[in-house]
Write a protein that holds these residues in place. Structure first.
Motif, PDB file in Angstrom:
ATOM      1  N   GLY A 277       0.791  -1.221   0.000  1.00  0.00           N
ATOM      2  CA  GLY A 277       0.000   0.000   0.000  1.00  0.00           C
ATOM      3  C   GLY A 277       0.822   1.268   0.000  1.00  0.00           C
ATOM      4  N   ARG A 278       2.094   1.169  -0.362  1.00  0.00           N
ATOM      5  CA  ARG A 278       2.974   2.340  -0.391  1.00  0.00           C
ATOM      6  C   ARG A 278       3.271   2.732  -1.838  1.00  0.00           C
ATOM      7  N   THR A 279       3.768   3.934  -2.027  1.00  0.00           N
ATOM      8  CA  THR A 279       4.072   4.423  -3.374  1.00  0.00           C
ATOM      9  C   THR A 279       5.506   4.084  -3.767  1.00  0.00           C
ATOM     10  N   HIS A 280       5.786   4.262  -5.057  1.00  0.00           N
ATOM     11  CA  HIS A 280       7.163   4.097  -5.527  1.00  0.00           C
ATOM     12  C   HIS A 280       8.086   5.079  -4.813  1.00  0.00           C
ATOM     13  N   ALA A 281       7.614   6.281  -4.576  1.00  0.00           N
ATOM     14  CA  ALA A 281       8.439   7.278  -3.896  1.00  0.00           C
ATOM     15  C   ALA A 281       8.781   6.830  -2.479  1.00  0.00           C
ATOM     16  N   GLU A 282       7.821   6.281  -1.769  1.00  0.00           N
ATOM     17  CA  GLU A 282       8.078   5.828  -0.403  1.00  0.00           C
ATOM     18  C   GLU A 282       9.078   4.668  -0.392  1.00  0.00           C
ATOM     19  N   GLY A 283       8.971   3.778  -1.363  1.00  0.00           N
ATOM     20  CA  GLY A 283       9.925   2.678  -1.442  1.00  0.00           C
ATOM     21  C   GLY A 283      11.321   3.160  -1.782  1.00  0.00           C
ATOM     22  N   ALA A 284      11.430   4.032  -2.766  1.00  0.00           N
ATOM     23  CA  ALA A 284      12.732   4.550  -3.186  1.00  0.00           C
ATOM     24  C   ALA A 284      13.372   5.372  -2.073  1.00  0.00           C
ATOM     25  N   ASN A 285      12.571   6.174  -1.373  1.00  0.00           N
ATOM     26  CA  ASN A 285      13.115   7.055  -0.338  1.00  0.00           C
ATOM     27  C   ASN A 285      13.659   6.279   0.857  1.00  0.00           C
ATOM     28  N   MET A 286      13.022   5.157   1.178  1.00  0.00           N
ATOM     29  CA  MET A 286      13.532   4.337   2.276  1.00  0.00           C
ATOM     30  C   MET A 286      14.951   3.859   1.960  1.00  0.00           C
ATOM     31  N   GLN A 321       4.291  10.320 -12.895  1.00  0.00           N
ATOM     32  CA  GLN A 321       4.211  11.773 -12.974  1.00  0.00           C
ATOM     33  C   GLN A 321       3.555  12.397 -11.734  1.00  0.00           C
ATOM     34  N   PRO A 322       2.496  11.798 -11.179  1.00  0.00           N
ATOM     35  CA  PRO A 322       1.914  12.381  -9.963  1.00  0.00           C
ATOM     36  C   PRO A 322       2.856  12.380  -8.763  1.00  0.00           C
ATOM     37  N   LEU A 323       3.943  11.594  -8.825  1.00  0.00           N
ATOM     38  CA  LEU A 323       4.905  11.528  -7.723  1.00  0.00           C
ATOM     39  C   LEU A 323       6.026  12.552  -7.870  1.00  0.00           C
ATOM     40  N   ASP A 324       5.974  13.371  -8.906  1.00  0.00           N
ATOM     41  CA  ASP A 324       7.033  14.355  -9.149  1.00  0.00           C
ATOM     42  C   ASP A 324       7.229  15.242  -7.914  1.00  0.00           C
ATOM     43  N   GLY A 325       8.473  15.363  -7.492  1.00  0.00           N
ATOM     44  CA  GLY A 325       8.794  16.189  -6.331  1.00  0.00           C
ATOM     45  C   GLY A 325       8.779  15.445  -5.014  1.00  0.00           C
ATOM     46  N   GLN A 326       8.374  14.170  -5.023  1.00  0.00           N
ATOM     47  CA  GLN A 326       8.270  13.406  -3.778  1.00  0.00           C
ATOM     48  C   GLN A 326       9.489  12.520  -3.513  1.00  0.00           C
ATOM     49  N   PHE A 327      10.428  12.453  -4.470  1.00  0.00           N
ATOM     50  CA  PHE A 327      11.590  11.575  -4.313  1.00  0.00           C
ATOM     51  C   PHE A 327      12.746  12.317  -3.638  1.00  0.00           C
ATOM     52  N   ARG A 328      13.545  11.597  -2.858  1.00  0.00           N
ATOM     53  CA  ARG A 328      14.726  12.161  -2.218  1.00  0.00           C
ATOM     54  C   ARG A 328      15.724  12.635  -3.288  1.00  0.00           C
ATOM     55  N   PRO A 329      16.607  13.570  -2.919  1.00  0.00           N
ATOM     56  CA  PRO A 329      17.595  14.066  -3.894  1.00  0.00           C
ATOM     57  C   PRO A 329      18.523  12.989  -4.444  1.00  0.00           C
ATOM     58  N   ASN A 330      18.776  11.928  -3.680  1.00  0.00           N
ATOM     59  CA  ASN A 330      19.664  10.862  -4.175  1.00  0.00           C
ATOM     60  C   ASN A 330      18.903   9.700  -4.812  1.00  0.00           C
ATOM     61  N   VAL A 331      17.673   9.965  -5.258  1.00  0.00           N
ATOM     62  CA  VAL A 331      16.909   9.018  -6.081  1.00  0.00           C
ATOM     63  C   VAL A 331      16.896   9.534  -7.507  1.00  0.00           C
ATOM     64  N   ILE A 332      17.191   8.644  -8.447  1.00  0.00           N
ATOM     65  CA  ILE A 332      17.081   8.965  -9.861  1.00  0.00           C
ATOM     66  C   ILE A 332      16.089   7.985 -10.477  1.00  0.00           C
ATOM     67  N   VAL A 333      15.034   8.491 -11.071  1.00  0.00           N
ATOM     68  CA  VAL A 333      14.055   7.626 -11.732  1.00  0.00           C
ATOM     69  C   VAL A 333      14.594   7.282 -13.119  1.00  0.00           C
ATOM     70  N   GLN A 334      14.752   5.993 -13.374  1.00  0.00           N
ATOM     71  CA  GLN A 334      15.341   5.501 -14.621  1.00  0.00           C
ATOM     72  C   GLN A 334      14.222   5.149 -15.597  1.00  0.00           C
ATOM     73  N   LYS A 356       9.483  17.797 -13.487  1.00  0.00           N
ATOM     74  CA  LYS A 356      10.380  18.937 -13.356  1.00  0.00           C
ATOM     75  C   LYS A 356      11.172  18.915 -12.049  1.00  0.00           C
ATOM     76  N   HIS A 357      10.682  18.195 -11.050  1.00  0.00           N
ATOM     77  CA  HIS A 357      11.283  18.243  -9.718  1.00  0.00           C
ATOM     78  C   HIS A 357      11.852  16.894  -9.301  1.00  0.00           C
ATOM     79  N   THR A 358      12.156  16.052 -10.290  1.00  0.00           N
ATOM     80  CA  THR A 358      12.695  14.719 -10.030  1.00  0.00           C
ATOM     81  C   THR A 358      13.867  14.465 -10.959  1.00  0.00           C
ATOM     82  N   SER A 359      14.940  13.901 -10.420  1.00  0.00           N
ATOM     83  CA  SER A 359      16.075  13.523 -11.273  1.00  0.00           C
ATOM     84  C   SER A 359      15.698  12.305 -12.106  1.00  0.00           C
ATOM     85  N   LEU A 360      15.940  12.392 -13.413  1.00  0.00           N
ATOM     86  CA  LEU A 360      15.643  11.285 -14.317  1.00  0.00           C
ATOM     87  C   LEU A 360      16.921  10.847 -15.021  1.00  0.00           C
ATOM     88  N   MET A 361      16.923   9.609 -15.462  1.00  0.00           N
ATOM     89  CA  MET A 361      18.003   9.122 -16.307  1.00  0.00           C
ATOM     90  C   MET A 361      17.408   8.260 -17.400  1.00  0.00           C
TER      91      MET A 361
END
Length: 675
Positions: A277-286, A321-334, A356-361
């Motif tokens: 029941g958690r988001t991708h952002a919550e998983g990545a941030n942990m 896209q709805p998670l934009d801005g919710q990822f930690r600075p050391n997360v890069i969405v590939q 716009k507020h998420t690092s992508l690769m």
């Protein structure tokens, strides 16, 4: 007599060595190693020692000074090459920059470049901070989508036995600026994080470190449950958080420069935070929080799709896209370069530019999963060049390529497949390089046999063959925006009719081509799935209109009537037929071009490529006949009289069934493929 025998043995060994040197194992690093150049350095380290050795052995010019010092014009990995009264100086603020400058200088020498003129100063900085190879290697040494032998990593022998190829691999990557490697498959086994396997990973990291290659691992999100029987992998659970922090500490104690984790989660059956029941952002941030004290990163893949009524091409955008801005600075969405799955041609993924507020690769596929495996020539720099026209390098700080490397002597299976590894590295360093320039570099450093001094009779033709090869594959496989017509499972041959009981619709070709009596193509316009709305307004309007949609994407965005008039004045059906035929004819031209190259390349290489081109030519006809005969059932229109006639019957083609292992390519013989 004994002296003569020893002399004969020495001559035989020398001859064997020369022959072995032409097996492709040296890649683009084939310069003679007997130069004895004069090299000095103002600092010493293992990496500077490598740069010194490379120059001493191969540099044929003036004395070289390696200068480690700060320079406002240079990034950490950047370098400056300038002429001085004493010779040449390579300057960098970091020792790995000196090694990159060394390889650049040796490349210019191999190419006999005018950049070496005394009035030229060279300044190079990489476009991307992280330039990473992703290996889809399994722990049993099979490779998912690998077509060049087994995995390089012999886990059974590690950490005590180190293959010479480990250092050769690191050297090859450093020579083109690649600075990271993910050792294992994104469909990861939790076992890679066990204490036993981390010792093996450490052994590889120790070999790679002097070459500036940092090691990363793909991790299974459920690892705490599998390795230590935790009842959950919920990223907000305190015990789970503690487990990942302890595991990360264990890794960095062994590998102080460990790069971080790559994660495939909640995709194709892989576990992930959504299971709890958690988001991708919550998983990545942990995971990011666990890595932060060590300056590690999380690369979180956006390749997700699930059983859904939503167009598969839209799902990554809808989920991330709805998670934009919710990822930690050391997360890069590939993000894969296209919205579906590494097809021979796709529009770029609309996630680029929309977060716009998420690092992508960007994630490219170097291995030819959907492009004829290692049987077909498909030079991919033009494909990646298309991507960079829409997605500038300035919008990202990292880039990844799914490796095509295995234990084959020439590393990549098809001799020309090496060019894609090389091109990825060069474009990761500088996306402004043209496909033409990179093809020119690779050919001159790699394909011609030693002793050939005049390549002018064949060089232009071989380069043209490379530059046209990917478009030829698109034409004989899936022109005009068609996609995912591949056979079930292995993605090698055509199977537009594929039906598998119980399979999800988005696993089957009919989901994508939607051929019927009216026309063909997936309607992603505003009257269909409206995937066009995920793009910027200017592109959305362009793609949404049947009259303005670029024809290379026409059937990607529109369901088009068979008798629709194309820009050529022909009907869609006629145009489709002509594209398929053009692809077949192009491969036949490649055969003629290669036959002219016989005097310029090593005999074994010539025979190998010639044999693979025969397979490619047969496969091109197979694709053309299978697709046109199948789609003709819907169009009910004749194949134009002036193109080559089908040589197969549709009934026979529908009986074809390939069985392909993880690291073996099919023979190309249709007769051996029938049930």
């Amino acid at each position: 007599m004994k002296h003569k025998i020893y002399l004969l043995i020495g001559l035989l060994l020398s001859s064997f060595s020369i022959l072995q040197a032409e097996d492709g194992s040296r890649l683009w690093l084939r310069q003679p190693q007997n130069a004895h150049a004069q090299v000095t350095a103002n600092k010493q380290s293992p990496t500077i020692g490598l740069a010194t050795r490379e120059l001493q052995q191969a540099w044929q010019g003036a004395p070289v000074t390696l200068e480690l010092k700060k320079d406002k014009q240079l990034d950490k990995d950047g370098f400056r090459i300038r002429h001085t009264s004493d010779g040449l100086t390579i300057t960098s603020p970091d020792e790995i920059g000196l090694l990159y400058g060394t390889y650049h200088l040796l490349r210019l020498q191999a190419l006999q470049s005018n950049d070496l003129k005394t009035d030229n100063e060279i300044i190079e900085n990489p476009a991307y901070q992280l330039r990473i190879l992703n290996h889809w290697d399994n722990m049993d040494r099979t490779i998912e989508r690998g077509y060049a032998g087994k995995s390089l990593w012999n886990w059974d022998e590690l950490p005590n036995t180190l293959s010479d190829r480990y250092e050769a691999y690191a050297r090859a990557n450093a020579s083109i600026g690649i600075n990271g490697t993910v050792l294992n498959n994104v469909n990861a086994s939790p076992q890679i994080l066990s204490a036993e396997y981390l010792q093996k990973v450490k052994a590889l990291a120790d070999v790679f470190r002097p070459y500036g290659i940092r090691v990363y691992l793909s991790v299974n999100f459920a690892s705490p449950m599998v390795l230590d029987s935790l009842p959950t992998a919920d990223p907000l659970d305190k015990e789970v958080i503690r487990w990942w922090k302890n595991k990360t500490k264990e890794i960095y104690k062994l590998i102080p420069d460990f790069g971080g984790f790559l994660v495939k989660a909640n995709s194709e059956g892989q576990p992930g935070p959504c299971d709890f029941g958690r988001t991708h952002a919550e998983g990545a941030n942990m995971l990011a929080d666990a890595l932060k004290p060590y300056k590690g990163i999380v690369m979180w893949r956006a390749f997700v799709y699930s059983p859904s009524d939503a167009d598969r091409a839209k799902q990554a955008y809808l989920e991330f896209q709805p998670l934009d801005g919710q990822f930690r600075p050391n997360v890069i969405v590939q993000v894969k370069n296209g919205p579906v799955d590494f097809q021979p041609r796709e529009p770029y993924s609309p996630l680029f530019g929309s977060m716009k507020h998420t690092s992508l690769m960007a994630e490219f596929q170097i291995t030819q999963e959907y492009l004829g495996h290692s049987n077909h020539i498909a030079y991919l720099a033009p494909m990646w060049e298309e991507f960079f026209q829409f997605v500038p390098a300035t919008s990202q700080k990292a880039i990844a390529g799914v490796s095509n490397i295995g234990t084959d002597a020439n590393w990549c299976g098809h001799p020309f497949a090496q060019a894609n590894w090389y091109a990825f590295g060069r474009l990761a360093w500088n996306p402004q390089l043209g496909s033409d320039e990179i093809a020119d570099e690779w050919l001159k450093q790699t394909i011609y046999k030693e002793g050939v001094t005049d390549i002018s009779p064949i060089h232009t033709d071989l380069k043209k063959m490379m530059l046209e090869s990917r478009e030829a594959v698109v034409d004989y496989m899936m022109p005009l925006g068609l996609h995912h017509l591949f056979a079930w499972g292995h993605h090698y041959g055509p199977e537009p009719w594929c039906k598998v009981p119980g399979a999800r619709p988005d696993w089957l070709p009919s989901y994508y081509h939607k051929a019927d009596a009216q026309g063909i193509g997936f309607d992603r316009s505003s009257t269909g799935s409206n995937a066009v709305a995920q793009y910027p307004d200017s592109l959305a309007r362009l793609y949404n209109n049947l009259a303005t949609c670029p024809e290379e994407y026409l059937l990607w965005f529109h369901h088009v009537p068979w008798r629709h008039t194309m820009k050529s004045g022909r009907t869609l059906w006629d145009e489709l037929c002509r594209h398929y035929d053009a692809g077949v004819q192009q491969v036949k031209k490649f055969q003629k071009t290669w036959d002219k190259a016989e005097a310029f390349v090593d005999a074994d290489c010539f025979k190998d490529v010639q044999s693979r081109l025969k397979i490619q030519a047969r496969d091109a006809v197979w694709w053309k006949d299978a697709c046109l005969l199948y789609f003709q059932q819907f169009s009910q229109m004749p194949i134009p009289y002036d193109i080559e006639r089908p040589i197969h019957e549709l009934d026979d083609l529908e009986k074809v069934q390939l069985g392909i292992s993880n690291y073996e390519c099919p023979s190309g013989e249709l007769l051996n493929r029938n049930r």
